[in-house]
Design a protein around this motif. Sequence first.
Motif, PDB file in Angstrom:
ATOM      1  N   ASN A 131       0.799  -1.225   0.000  1.00  0.00           N
ATOM      2  CA  ASN A 131       0.000   0.000   0.000  1.00  0.00           C
ATOM      3  C   ASN A 131       0.836   1.282   0.000  1.00  0.00           C
ATOM      4  O   ASN A 131       0.289   2.378   0.128  1.00  0.00           O
ATOM      5  CB  ASN A 131      -0.943  -0.009   1.198  1.00  0.00           C
ATOM      6  N   ALA A 132       2.150   1.159  -0.144  1.00  0.00           N
ATOM      7  CA  ALA A 132       3.005   2.351  -0.179  1.00  0.00           C
ATOM      8  C   ALA A 132       2.667   3.212  -1.395  1.00  0.00           C
ATOM      9  O   ALA A 132       2.322   2.698  -2.464  1.00  0.00           O
ATOM     10  CB  ALA A 132       4.473   1.948  -0.206  1.00  0.00           C
ATOM     11  N   VAL A 133       2.774   4.524  -1.223  1.00  0.00           N
ATOM     12  CA  VAL A 133       2.327   5.475  -2.245  1.00  0.00           C
ATOM     13  C   VAL A 133       3.478   6.394  -2.649  1.00  0.00           C
ATOM     14  O   VAL A 133       4.228   6.872  -1.797  1.00  0.00           O
ATOM     15  CB  VAL A 133       1.145   6.323  -1.722  1.00  0.00           C
ATOM     16  N   VAL A 134       3.586   6.648  -3.949  1.00  0.00           N
ATOM     17  CA  VAL A 134       4.506   7.659  -4.481  1.00  0.00           C
ATOM     18  C   VAL A 134       3.681   8.874  -4.869  1.00  0.00           C
ATOM     19  O   VAL A 134       2.787   8.772  -5.713  1.00  0.00           O
ATOM     20  CB  VAL A 134       5.280   7.124  -5.700  1.00  0.00           C
ATOM     21  N   PRO A 135       3.918  10.044  -4.274  1.00  0.00           N
ATOM     22  CA  PRO A 135       3.118  11.229  -4.587  1.00  0.00           C
ATOM     23  C   PRO A 135       3.408  11.762  -5.981  1.00  0.00           C
ATOM     24  O   PRO A 135       4.465  11.489  -6.570  1.00  0.00           O
ATOM     25  CB  PRO A 135       3.547  12.233  -3.513  1.00  0.00           C
ATOM     26  N   LYS A 136       2.477  12.540  -6.503  1.00  0.00           N
ATOM     27  CA  LYS A 136       2.605  13.064  -7.861  1.00  0.00           C
ATOM     28  C   LYS A 136       3.880  13.871  -8.066  1.00  0.00           C
ATOM     29  O   LYS A 136       4.457  13.856  -9.158  1.00  0.00           O
ATOM     30  CB  LYS A 136       1.393  13.943  -8.193  1.00  0.00           C
ATOM     31  N   HIS A 219     -12.054   5.899 -18.786  1.00  0.00           N
ATOM     32  CA  HIS A 219     -13.339   6.175 -18.167  1.00  0.00           C
ATOM     33  C   HIS A 219     -13.463   5.352 -16.888  1.00  0.00           C
ATOM     34  O   HIS A 219     -12.694   4.428 -16.649  1.00  0.00           O
ATOM     35  CB  HIS A 219     -14.483   5.822 -19.121  1.00  0.00           C
ATOM     36  N   TYR A 220     -14.462   5.695 -16.083  1.00  0.00           N
ATOM     37  CA  TYR A 220     -14.764   4.905 -14.893  1.00  0.00           C
ATOM     38  C   TYR A 220     -16.261   4.733 -14.790  1.00  0.00           C
ATOM     39  O   TYR A 220     -17.043   5.536 -15.330  1.00  0.00           O
ATOM     40  CB  TYR A 220     -14.198   5.555 -13.633  1.00  0.00           C
ATOM     41  N   GLN A 221     -16.673   3.677 -14.099  1.00  0.00           N
ATOM     42  CA  GLN A 221     -18.090   3.379 -13.932  1.00  0.00           C
ATOM     43  C   GLN A 221     -18.621   4.127 -12.711  1.00  0.00           C
ATOM     44  O   GLN A 221     -18.100   3.944 -11.603  1.00  0.00           O
ATOM     45  CB  GLN A 221     -18.295   1.882 -13.735  1.00  0.00           C
ATOM     46  N   PRO A 222     -19.636   4.980 -12.861  1.00  0.00           N
ATOM     47  CA  PRO A 222     -20.201   5.645 -11.679  1.00  0.00           C
ATOM     48  C   PRO A 222     -20.692   4.617 -10.659  1.00  0.00           C
ATOM     49  O   PRO A 222     -21.149   3.530 -11.038  1.00  0.00           O
ATOM     50  CB  PRO A 222     -21.382   6.442 -12.259  1.00  0.00           C
ATOM     51  N   PRO A 223     -20.584   4.923  -9.377  1.00  0.00           N
ATOM     52  CA  PRO A 223     -20.952   3.946  -8.337  1.00  0.00           C
ATOM     53  C   PRO A 223     -22.368   3.404  -8.454  1.00  0.00           C
ATOM     54  O   PRO A 223     -22.621   2.242  -8.119  1.00  0.00           O
ATOM     55  CB  PRO A 223     -20.772   4.740  -7.029  1.00  0.00           C
ATOM     56  N   ASP A 233      -8.235  11.896 -13.415  1.00  0.00           N
ATOM     57  CA  ASP A 233      -6.893  11.575 -12.924  1.00  0.00           C
ATOM     58  C   ASP A 233      -6.072  10.847 -13.975  1.00  0.00           C
ATOM     59  O   ASP A 233      -4.920  11.199 -14.253  1.00  0.00           O
ATOM     60  CB  ASP A 233      -6.983  10.732 -11.653  1.00  0.00           C
ATOM     61  N   ASN A 234      -6.650   9.812 -14.584  1.00  0.00           N
ATOM     62  CA  ASN A 234      -5.896   9.005 -15.535  1.00  0.00           C
ATOM     63  C   ASN A 234      -5.860   9.586 -16.940  1.00  0.00           C
ATOM     64  O   ASN A 234      -5.199   9.030 -17.826  1.00  0.00           O
ATOM     65  CB  ASN A 234      -6.432   7.579 -15.576  1.00  0.00           C
ATOM     66  N   ASN A 235      -6.575  10.695 -17.158  1.00  0.00           N
ATOM     67  CA  ASN A 235      -6.468  11.413 -18.428  1.00  0.00           C
ATOM     68  C   ASN A 235      -5.633  12.681 -18.309  1.00  0.00           C
ATOM     69  O   ASN A 235      -5.435  13.385 -19.302  1.00  0.00           O
ATOM     70  CB  ASN A 235      -7.861  11.772 -18.957  1.00  0.00           C
ATOM     71  N   ALA A 236      -5.137  12.966 -17.114  1.00  0.00           N
ATOM     72  CA  ALA A 236      -4.339  14.171 -16.894  1.00  0.00           C
ATOM     73  C   ALA A 236      -2.975  14.040 -17.567  1.00  0.00           C
ATOM     74  O   ALA A 236      -2.413  12.948 -17.687  1.00  0.00           O
ATOM     75  CB  ALA A 236      -4.161  14.410 -15.396  1.00  0.00           C
ATOM     76  N   ALA A 237      -2.424  15.176 -17.985  1.00  0.00           N
ATOM     77  CA  ALA A 237      -1.142  15.183 -18.692  1.00  0.00           C
ATOM     78  C   ALA A 237      -0.029  14.592 -17.850  1.00  0.00           C
ATOM     79  O   ALA A 237       0.835  13.865 -18.368  1.00  0.00           O
ATOM     80  CB  ALA A 237      -0.790  16.607 -19.119  1.00  0.00           C
ATOM     81  N   GLU A 238      -0.034  14.863 -16.538  1.00  0.00           N
ATOM     82  CA  GLU A 238       1.058  14.359 -15.703  1.00  0.00           C
ATOM     83  C   GLU A 238       0.999  12.841 -15.558  1.00  0.00           C
ATOM     84  O   GLU A 238       2.041  12.172 -15.490  1.00  0.00           O
ATOM     85  CB  GLU A 238       1.067  15.048 -14.330  1.00  0.00           C
ATOM     86  N   TRP A 239      -0.201  12.267 -15.501  1.00  0.00           N
ATOM     87  CA  TRP A 239      -0.317  10.811 -15.454  1.00  0.00           C
ATOM     88  C   TRP A 239       0.201  10.197 -16.749  1.00  0.00           C
ATOM     89  O   TRP A 239       0.998   9.264 -16.745  1.00  0.00           O
ATOM     90  CB  TRP A 239      -1.771  10.387 -15.211  1.00  0.00           C
TER      91      TRP A 239
END
Length: 376
Positions: A131-136, A219-223, A233-239
């Motif tokens: 679960n370790a995270v690397v920040p943007k 895309h993501y599925q609405p809940p 998030d996954n369409n952002a230029a930095e990603w």
Amino acid sequence: MPFPLPTADAAAMGFRTEQLERLVALIDRHIADGHYPGCQIALARNGKLALVRSFGNAATQPDRRRATDDTLWLLYSNTKVIVAATMWALAERGAIRFVDRVADHVPEFKKNGKGAITLLQLLTHQGGFPNAVVPKDAWDDHAKLRQVVCDFSLEWTPGSKVHYHGLSAHWVAGVVIEAVTGKDFRDVVRETVLEPLGLGNDLFMGVGPALAARVSDMHYQPPLGGTPQNDPDNNAAEWRRAGIPGGGGYGTARGMAALYQMMLADGVLNNHRLVSPRTLQYALRNWTGDRVDEFMGMPMHRGIGPHLRGTTEAIRGLGSIASPRAFGHGGVGTSYCWADPDSGVSFAYITNNRVPDPWHSWRLDHIANLVHTAIL
């Protein structure tokens, strides 16, 4: 750059065309029913491409853009196999051994009790920090990236569990690649694997503005269900630019099918030998036996990169009726790519909507089993 696999007729290559027609019809229904806006599949056998098909839309907002065979799709964790192939090649060159400790190459990684973690444990999801995270802000700043991964803390004793490390382990792998080569890991992947194999126009460790017209939006599925929504998030230029080694590669289905053909051809594609047969035998071994992957809730038979079907009752993504020797990997909620050494077949299925279980696992099994039953 010409694509490394020639095309051939599916029936002449030993496929049941009625089963492939059922596969195409199933994906058409998925798109008509709104499960995902777009999809791409590719099927290869014995060094030839039998089928490439693109479905639906690569983008939906603000304007629709049809998917084509050149569309690039977010590979999510299929990226792990590309990174693993780079590690295989570095091992052959003597830069690393999989029995090495990470700290042998990145000494400060030993912080917080991590000094004994081996590269084999790291890449078979036994490292102890899932679960370790690397920040943007460390995605592009690789000096900071090295500091961040060295500061990871253990959640359990390395080697004592199998628990899928979604992104964390492969960030460490990227740092190791940089430590032993002195280059950005993205450049090493491109120069070591993608370009020599003839896949430099089909697989990418991150994409920039120049490729924007080819990239499918995620895309993501609405809940509560409904129309798939663009994922900011996954369409952002930095990603897109980061080439996150655990899940940020981009590619075509034919590119992934060809990469797996290299593994079926004892390490050769595009008249280039990436690795030896013996290295592949080592990498594609079941290193975790029938131990349950605590994230997946079932044995996953982890190799160094892909996982294997094995003989347990259930498996994720490869198809329940797959040969025990079949191997592959998936991308969260979207995709699976695999190869079958018994038939010489490789297959890639990539979509652009991240959908949850149980439907996701059901459709992966259905899709893969249609392909398996098409093989004569």
